[in-house]
Design a protein around this motif. Sequence first.
Motif, PDB file in Angstrom:
ATOM      1  N   UNK A   1       4.018   5.969   6.531  1.00 35.11           N
ATOM      2  CA  UNK A   1       3.684   5.727   7.945  1.00 35.11           C
ATOM      3  C   UNK A   1       2.329   6.310   8.366  1.00 35.11           C
ATOM      4  N   UNK A   2       2.001   7.511   7.867  1.00 36.50           N
ATOM      5  CA  UNK A   2       0.704   8.095   8.187  1.00 36.50           C
ATOM      6  C   UNK A   2      -0.430   7.246   7.621  1.00 36.50           C
ATOM      7  N   UNK A   3      -0.230   6.697   6.439  1.00 40.96           N
ATOM      8  CA  UNK A   3      -1.257   5.861   5.826  1.00 40.96           C
ATOM      9  C   UNK A   3      -1.469   4.579   6.629  1.00 40.96           C
ATOM     10  N   UNK A   4      -0.417   4.036   7.189  1.00 37.01           N
ATOM     11  CA  UNK A   4      -0.548   2.825   8.011  1.00 37.01           C
ATOM     12  C   UNK A   4      -1.356   3.122   9.268  1.00 37.01           C
ATOM     13  N   UNK A   5      -1.070   4.252   9.891  1.00 37.35           N
ATOM     14  CA  UNK A   5      -1.834   4.643  11.082  1.00 37.35           C
ATOM     15  C   UNK A   5      -3.303   4.870  10.715  1.00 37.35           C
ATOM     16  N   UNK A   6      -3.538   5.565   9.597  1.00 40.70           N
ATOM     17  CA  UNK A   6      -4.915   5.801   9.161  1.00 40.70           C
ATOM     18  C   UNK A   6      -5.616   4.489   8.833  1.00 40.70           C
ATOM     19  N   UNK A   7      -4.893   3.527   8.260  1.00 44.16           N
ATOM     20  CA  UNK A   7      -5.498   2.237   7.944  1.00 44.16           C
ATOM     21  C   UNK A   7      -5.910   1.501   9.213  1.00 44.16           C
ATOM     22  N   UNK A   8      -5.072   1.543  10.231  1.00 48.26           N
ATOM     23  CA  UNK A   8      -5.412   0.882  11.496  1.00 48.26           C
ATOM     24  C   UNK A   8      -6.651   1.526  12.104  1.00 48.26           C
TER      25      UNK A   8
ATOM     26  N   UNK B   1     -10.728   6.307  -8.555  1.00 45.62           N
ATOM     27  CA  UNK B   1     -11.739   5.380  -8.058  1.00 45.62           C
ATOM     28  C   UNK B   1     -11.159   4.005  -7.736  1.00 45.62           C
ATOM     29  N   UNK B   2      -9.965   3.730  -8.216  1.00 50.05           N
ATOM     30  CA  UNK B   2      -9.306   2.469  -7.882  1.00 50.05           C
ATOM     31  C   UNK B   2      -8.995   2.422  -6.389  1.00 50.05           C
ATOM     32  N   UNK B   3      -8.596   3.563  -5.827  1.00 52.79           N
ATOM     33  CA  UNK B   3      -8.338   3.628  -4.391  1.00 52.79           C
ATOM     34  C   UNK B   3      -9.584   3.371  -3.575  1.00 52.79           C
ATOM     35  N   UNK B   4     -10.729   3.844  -4.057  1.00 48.22           N
ATOM     36  CA  UNK B   4     -11.980   3.600  -3.340  1.00 48.22           C
ATOM     37  C   UNK B   4     -12.333   2.114  -3.363  1.00 48.22           C
ATOM     38  N   UNK B   5     -12.038   1.445  -4.462  1.00 50.31           N
ATOM     39  CA  UNK B   5     -12.267   0.007  -4.529  1.00 50.31           C
ATOM     40  C   UNK B   5     -11.363  -0.736  -3.555  1.00 50.31           C
ATOM     41  N   UNK B   6     -10.103  -0.305  -3.448  1.00 48.19           N
ATOM     42  CA  UNK B   6      -9.174  -0.935  -2.507  1.00 48.19           C
ATOM     43  C   UNK B   6      -9.653  -0.736  -1.072  1.00 48.19           C
ATOM     44  N   UNK B   7     -10.129   0.461  -0.737  1.00 43.92           N
ATOM     45  CA  UNK B   7     -10.628   0.715   0.618  1.00 43.92           C
ATOM     46  C   UNK B   7     -11.892  -0.095   0.871  1.00 43.92           C
ATOM     47  N   UNK B   8     -12.764  -0.246  -0.139  1.00 45.83           N
ATOM     48  CA  UNK B   8     -13.966  -1.073   0.015  1.00 45.83           C
ATOM     49  C   UNK B   8     -13.578  -2.523   0.290  1.00 45.83           C
ATOM     50  N   UNK B   9     -12.589  -3.032  -0.415  1.00 45.03           N
ATOM     51  CA  UNK B   9     -12.135  -4.400  -0.158  1.00 45.03           C
ATOM     52  C   UNK B   9     -11.525  -4.509   1.234  1.00 45.03           C
TER      53      UNK B   9
ATOM     54  N   UNK C   1     -12.478  -2.805   3.757  1.00 43.73           N
ATOM     55  CA  UNK C   1     -13.616  -2.777   4.662  1.00 43.73           C
ATOM     56  C   UNK C   1     -14.166  -4.187   4.861  1.00 43.73           C
ATOM     57  N   UNK C   2     -14.072  -5.020   3.838  1.00 45.46           N
ATOM     58  CA  UNK C   2     -14.578  -6.388   3.918  1.00 45.46           C
ATOM     59  C   UNK C   2     -13.537  -7.375   4.421  1.00 45.46           C
ATOM     60  N   UNK C   3     -12.327  -6.887   4.687  1.00 46.86           N
ATOM     61  CA  UNK C   3     -11.290  -7.739   5.251  1.00 46.86           C
ATOM     62  C   UNK C   3     -10.245  -8.208   4.265  1.00 46.86           C
ATOM     63  N   UNK C   4     -10.365  -7.875   3.000  1.00 42.08           N
ATOM     64  CA  UNK C   4      -9.381  -8.285   1.990  1.00 42.08           C
ATOM     65  C   UNK C   4      -8.438  -7.112   1.738  1.00 42.08           C
ATOM     66  N   UNK C   5      -7.381  -7.040   2.507  1.00 41.07           N
ATOM     67  CA  UNK C   5      -6.454  -5.922   2.356  1.00 41.07           C
ATOM     68  C   UNK C   5      -5.030  -6.426   2.244  1.00 41.07           C
ATOM     69  N   UNK C   6      -4.190  -5.582   1.684  1.00 44.81           N
ATOM     70  CA  UNK C   6      -2.771  -5.875   1.540  1.00 44.81           C
ATOM     71  C   UNK C   6      -2.016  -4.674   2.089  1.00 44.81           C
TER      72      UNK C   6
END
Length: 133
Positions: free
Chosen positions: A110-117, A88-96, A98-103
């Motif tokens: 590399x796949x995760x970076x593409x998915x994040x974009x 559930x920590x990952x879901x909190x990171x994705x929620x943040x 979603x609000x623009x607070x990401x690191x």
Amino acid sequence: YMHHDVAVRYVGALGFLLNSFTFLQLLRPFAETGPVIKMTLDILEDRDIKGFMYMAAVMLVGFSVAFAIAMPESETFGISFDQSGGPFHGMLIVFQSMLGAFDLENYDHPLAIVMFVVFAFFMVVVMLNLIIA
């Protein structure tokens, strides 16, 4: 109950939070707070808003699981409960995110970076439509 930390801390905190929502009902008759509470409830009950909120929730859960599958050894999105916050920590990171607070350091594959974009693009579209609706 003092000998049961879980009961006092978690149940007490949840009870206080739910009680604060009932306090909002007591503020409805006043001229300063009543219209704001009514407007907020009307917005949350609107069919168009609910659709966007469902879509955002599905994207949140979907991308959280996708990041966990793409990076199973990641401390942020790891599937195991042994890691920092569990799944559930990952879901909190994705929620943040979603609000623009990401690191971007959280996305080390590399796949995760593409998915994040892709996630960031779609969430901007959903959030803009939510504001317009």
